[in-house]
Design a protein around this motif. Sequence first.
Motif, PDB file in Angstrom:
ATOM      1  N   ARG A 139       0.962  -1.176   0.065  1.00  0.00           N
ATOM      2  CA  ARG A 139       0.004  -0.061  -0.038  1.00  0.00           C
ATOM      3  C   ARG A 139       0.751   1.215   0.105  1.00  0.00           C
ATOM      4  O   ARG A 139       0.653   2.293  -0.712  1.00  0.00           O
ATOM      5  CB  ARG A 139      -0.856  -0.039   1.131  1.00  0.00           C
ATOM      6  CG  ARG A 139      -2.067   1.239   1.199  1.00  0.00           C
ATOM      7  CD  ARG A 139      -3.078   0.618   2.375  1.00  0.00           C
ATOM      8  NE  ARG A 139      -2.521   0.712   3.435  1.00  0.00           N
ATOM      9  CZ  ARG A 139      -2.070   1.775   4.251  1.00  0.00           C
ATOM     10  NH1 ARG A 139      -2.483   3.061   3.981  1.00  0.00           N
ATOM     11  NH2 ARG A 139      -1.687   1.469   5.716  1.00  0.00           N
ATOM     12  N   HIS A 140       1.978   1.122   0.664  1.00  0.00           N
ATOM     13  CA  HIS A 140       2.772   2.485   0.943  1.00  0.00           C
ATOM     14  C   HIS A 140       3.573   2.383  -0.363  1.00  0.00           C
ATOM     15  O   HIS A 140       4.179   3.686  -0.771  1.00  0.00           O
ATOM     16  CB  HIS A 140       3.506   2.474   2.150  1.00  0.00           C
ATOM     17  CG  HIS A 140       2.642   2.628   3.215  1.00  0.00           C
ATOM     18  ND1 HIS A 140       2.204   3.965   3.567  1.00  0.00           N
ATOM     19  CD2 HIS A 140       2.362   1.834   4.694  1.00  0.00           C
ATOM     20  CE1 HIS A 140       1.565   3.871   4.763  1.00  0.00           C
ATOM     21  NE2 HIS A 140       1.602   2.654   5.130  1.00  0.00           N
ATOM     22  N   VAL A 141       4.080   1.385  -1.189  1.00  0.00           N
ATOM     23  CA  VAL A 141       4.707   1.497  -2.286  1.00  0.00           C
ATOM     24  C   VAL A 141       3.862   2.247  -3.204  1.00  0.00           C
ATOM     25  O   VAL A 141       4.160   3.036  -4.047  1.00  0.00           O
ATOM     26  CB  VAL A 141       4.967  -0.055  -2.749  1.00  0.00           C
ATOM     27  CG1 VAL A 141       5.232   0.118  -4.234  1.00  0.00           C
ATOM     28  CG2 VAL A 141       5.996  -0.454  -1.965  1.00  0.00           C
ATOM     29  N   ARG A 142       2.517   1.684  -3.384  1.00  0.00           N
ATOM     30  CA  ARG A 142       1.575   2.355  -4.229  1.00  0.00           C
ATOM     31  C   ARG A 142       1.458   3.676  -4.066  1.00  0.00           C
ATOM     32  O   ARG A 142       1.221   4.657  -4.974  1.00  0.00           O
ATOM     33  CB  ARG A 142       0.147   1.786  -4.500  1.00  0.00           C
ATOM     34  CG  ARG A 142       0.072   0.329  -4.997  1.00  0.00           C
ATOM     35  CD  ARG A 142      -1.092  -0.067  -5.218  1.00  0.00           C
ATOM     36  NE  ARG A 142      -2.182  -0.467  -3.941  1.00  0.00           N
ATOM     37  CZ  ARG A 142      -2.006  -1.494  -3.299  1.00  0.00           C
ATOM     38  NH1 ARG A 142      -1.162  -2.516  -3.562  1.00  0.00           N
ATOM     39  NH2 ARG A 142      -2.755  -1.345  -2.079  1.00  0.00           N
ATOM     40  N   ALA A 143       1.455   4.127  -2.856  1.00  0.00           N
ATOM     41  CA  ALA A 143       1.238   5.656  -2.472  1.00  0.00           C
ATOM     42  C   ALA A 143       2.481   6.260  -2.836  1.00  0.00           C
ATOM     43  O   ALA A 143       2.490   7.543  -2.656  1.00  0.00           O
ATOM     44  CB  ALA A 143       1.034   5.930  -0.946  1.00  0.00           C
ATOM     45  N   GLY A 144       3.287   5.585  -3.247  1.00  0.00           N
ATOM     46  CA  GLY A 144       4.804   6.408  -3.659  1.00  0.00           C
ATOM     47  C   GLY A 144       5.734   6.869  -2.422  1.00  0.00           C
ATOM     48  O   GLY A 144       6.611   7.445  -2.576  1.00  0.00           O
ATOM     49  N   LEU A 145       5.367   6.383  -1.203  1.00  0.00           N
ATOM     50  CA  LEU A 145       6.118   6.670   0.050  1.00  0.00           C
ATOM     51  C   LEU A 145       7.365   5.623  -0.159  1.00  0.00           C
ATOM     52  O   LEU A 145       8.551   5.924   0.264  1.00  0.00           O
ATOM     53  CB  LEU A 145       5.501   6.272   1.136  1.00  0.00           C
ATOM     54  CG  LEU A 145       6.030   6.651   2.487  1.00  0.00           C
ATOM     55  CD1 LEU A 145       6.436   8.089   2.402  1.00  0.00           C
ATOM     56  CD2 LEU A 145       5.168   6.340   3.560  1.00  0.00           C
ATOM     57  N   LEU A 146       7.219   4.075  -0.483  1.00  0.00           N
ATOM     58  CA  LEU A 146       8.312   3.265  -0.567  1.00  0.00           C
ATOM     59  C   LEU A 146       8.802   2.914  -2.014  1.00  0.00           C
ATOM     60  O   LEU A 146       8.003   2.959  -2.753  1.00  0.00           O
ATOM     61  CB  LEU A 146       7.918   1.818   0.070  1.00  0.00           C
ATOM     62  CG  LEU A 146       7.386   2.076   1.598  1.00  0.00           C
ATOM     63  CD1 LEU A 146       6.849   0.720   2.191  1.00  0.00           C
ATOM     64  CD2 LEU A 146       8.892   2.327   2.261  1.00  0.00           C
ATOM     65  N   PRO A 147      10.060   2.819  -2.143  1.00  0.00           N
ATOM     66  CA  PRO A 147      10.454   2.394  -3.444  1.00  0.00           C
ATOM     67  C   PRO A 147       9.956   0.718  -3.854  1.00  0.00           C
ATOM     68  O   PRO A 147       9.548   0.174  -3.142  1.00  0.00           O
ATOM     69  CB  PRO A 147      11.873   2.143  -3.478  1.00  0.00           C
ATOM     70  CG  PRO A 147      12.278   1.873  -2.085  1.00  0.00           C
ATOM     71  CD  PRO A 147      11.154   2.567  -1.357  1.00  0.00           C
ATOM     72  N   ARG A 148      10.001   0.507  -5.247  1.00  0.00           N
ATOM     73  CA  ARG A 148       9.461  -0.777  -5.717  1.00  0.00           C
ATOM     74  C   ARG A 148      10.343  -1.592  -5.653  1.00  0.00           C
ATOM     75  O   ARG A 148      10.914  -2.503  -6.644  1.00  0.00           O
ATOM     76  CB  ARG A 148       8.932  -0.632  -7.150  1.00  0.00           C
ATOM     77  CG  ARG A 148       7.700   0.335  -7.327  1.00  0.00           C
ATOM     78  CD  ARG A 148       7.045   0.095  -8.577  1.00  0.00           C
ATOM     79  NE  ARG A 148       5.591   0.979  -8.473  1.00  0.00           N
ATOM     80  CZ  ARG A 148       4.621   0.607  -8.106  1.00  0.00           C
ATOM     81  NH1 ARG A 148       4.599  -0.718  -7.548  1.00  0.00           N
ATOM     82  NH2 ARG A 148       3.327   1.132  -8.167  1.00  0.00           N
ATOM     83  N   TYR A 149      10.791  -2.271  -4.313  1.00  0.00           N
ATOM     84  CA  TYR A 149      11.704  -3.429  -4.392  1.00  0.00           C
ATOM     85  C   TYR A 149      11.090  -4.779  -4.319  1.00  0.00           C
ATOM     86  O   TYR A 149       9.946  -4.692  -3.827  1.00  0.00           O
ATOM     87  CB  TYR A 149      12.520  -3.280  -3.105  1.00  0.00           C
ATOM     88  CG  TYR A 149      13.622  -1.935  -3.044  1.00  0.00           C
ATOM     89  CD1 TYR A 149      14.430  -1.532  -4.168  1.00  0.00           C
ATOM     90  CD2 TYR A 149      13.868  -1.168  -1.686  1.00  0.00           C
ATOM     91  CE1 TYR A 149      15.265  -0.509  -3.954  1.00  0.00           C
ATOM     92  CE2 TYR A 149      14.577  -0.218  -1.615  1.00  0.00           C
ATOM     93  CZ  TYR A 149      15.313   0.257  -2.672  1.00  0.00           C
ATOM     94  OH  TYR A 149      16.276   1.143  -2.800  1.00  0.00           O
ATOM     95  N   PRO A 150      11.622  -5.767  -4.746  1.00  0.00           N
ATOM     96  CA  PRO A 150      11.258  -7.169  -4.507  1.00  0.00           C
ATOM     97  C   PRO A 150      10.767  -7.270  -2.922  1.00  0.00           C
ATOM     98  O   PRO A 150      11.583  -6.676  -2.195  1.00  0.00           O
ATOM     99  CB  PRO A 150      12.255  -8.065  -4.922  1.00  0.00           C
ATOM    100  CG  PRO A 150      13.132  -7.200  -5.755  1.00  0.00           C
ATOM    101  CD  PRO A 150      12.767  -6.082  -5.338  1.00  0.00           C
ATOM    102  N   HIS A 151       9.608  -7.862  -2.621  1.00  0.00           N
ATOM    103  CA  HIS A 151       9.332  -7.907  -1.076  1.00  0.00           C
ATOM    104  C   HIS A 151      10.444  -8.635  -0.387  1.00  0.00           C
ATOM    105  O   HIS A 151      10.627  -8.363   0.842  1.00  0.00           O
ATOM    106  CB  HIS A 151       7.944  -8.583  -0.875  1.00  0.00           C
ATOM    107  CG  HIS A 151       7.799  -9.980  -1.049  1.00  0.00           C
ATOM    108  ND1 HIS A 151       7.779 -10.731  -2.382  1.00  0.00           N
ATOM    109  CD2 HIS A 151       8.224 -10.975  -0.241  1.00  0.00           C
ATOM    110  CE1 HIS A 151       7.573 -11.894  -2.216  1.00  0.00           C
ATOM    111  NE2 HIS A 151       7.997 -12.276  -0.862  1.00  0.00           N
ATOM    112  N   GLU A 152      11.305  -9.335  -0.903  1.00  0.00           N
ATOM    113  CA  GLU A 152      12.519  -9.903  -0.151  1.00  0.00           C
ATOM    114  C   GLU A 152      13.400  -8.796   0.287  1.00  0.00           C
ATOM    115  O   GLU A 152      13.976  -9.120   1.410  1.00  0.00           O
ATOM    116  CB  GLU A 152      13.467 -10.856  -1.147  1.00  0.00           C
ATOM    117  CG  GLU A 152      12.684 -12.218  -1.403  1.00  0.00           C
ATOM    118  CD  GLU A 152      11.699 -12.183  -2.639  1.00  0.00           C
ATOM    119  OE1 GLU A 152      11.543 -11.065  -3.219  1.00  0.00           O
ATOM    120  OE2 GLU A 152      11.103 -13.257  -3.087  1.00  0.00           O
TER     121      GLU A 152
END
Lengths: 201, 201
Positions: A139-152
């Motif tokens: 959710r925070h990735v989509r909001a642009g707060l977190l970068p799109r790293y693999p979840h690992e």
Amino acid sequence: MRPKSVVKEEAIRQEALRIIAEEGLENLSMQRLAKAAGISPRTIYIKYENKEDLLVKLFIDVVLGAYETAVLKDFSEDMTLDAGVTAIWRNTFHYFRKNRERFVLMQYGRSSPLLNKAYQERDIGMGAFFAPIHRFLQRHVRAGLLPRYPHEVLRALLFAPLFDLVQEYFEYRDRPRQIITEKLVLDAAAAVIRGLKKPGK
Amino acid sequence: MRPKSVVKEEAIRQEALRIIAEEGLENLSMQRLAKAAGISPRTIYIKYENKEDLLVKLFIDVVLGAYETAVLKDFSEDMTLDAGVTAIWRNTFHYFRKNRERFVLMQYGRSSPLLNKAYQERDIGMGAFFAPIHRFLQRHVRAGLLPRYPHEVLRALLFAPLFDLVQEYFEYRDRPRQIITEKLVLDAAAAVIRGLKKPGK
DNA sequence: ATTTTAAGTAAATAATCGTTTACTTACTTT
DNA sequence: AAAGTAAGTAAACGATTATTTACTTAAAAT
């Protein structure tokens, strides 16, 4: 028919955890465990198929299962990044601080091939446990707060330093003064949160 | 006097690492090791006092010792925070990527009581290895770039996610596509650096 | 070339491993 | 109350453990 004794069942699990924590997984034998629990070796085989079955169930049910519910206590997917990560860190620290024996077995899960299989399948891999945390992060990735790293990668950044600090907490357990305090753990949580966020956010 | 055969000595260490990596530390017995190395069990006891001595020397000399020199290659205490941390991360990733067997034994050092003793005394505790990195970090603390956390905390934030990513690297080793790449590791390094820095710096 | 000496081997040591056999106990069902 | 049955025990199973004993081999020193 005579019913299985839950008292003996509980003694087996408790003594197994104690021996593993005090003398290591490599020093847990079925005969020692039986003697420590005050029962016959055969009784263990009534409740568990074999040693592997016992260890995996101990690991999954007692250690991982209880941790999963503890870490998600008061956690909600809808939290802000700061509140959510802080809750995860605080819950984890509180849970293991009062369950050293479980933490020791948890750490064996990283190296022991036997437990590692169970570890990956059930837990952190993508099981029901990590799912709420995964959705929270996405959710925070989509909001642009977190970068799109693999979840690992997100998982490594989020959990690895936390478990390391718990390990430190116990290593200095018998020193004059405890180094790792709750305040310090939450300071470290804040540092992890800063690092996770996209630069400039 | 007949000299000790360095060839057999080397075979012992190599086969020990292989068995540990492929079947786990718990499946390494002196007789299996001797057979794998093509020698008599007695020969191992000429070169090592006992099993514990063998494992500790393997851990200290081959795994930790070699890692220490590898991680400090091209590293200097005078580097900027970004350059220094990036060097540590890159060196660590490169070293273990081509030395899976050593990484497996390294991970056993976290849980096995036997190896953990050696781990804490020699290595990361405050030995000669961590000293340059410790001074590097303290310099940036004094410069006001890093907060004044105990070095155990800085160490956890700096190293724990790195080792977790190496573990992930090997866990997905046989999948169609490698998830953990060098670029991703260096991205994660940047995230750790952002987190370490005092807010606003 | 012979002696010396530790490196090395094959086989055995007692102890302990996970698991099972043969039997008894305790509880539920009839 | 008696029968039935799985839980539980004590003791043993063969296999494997770390380590050692008795012996042989190879190389340096005389």
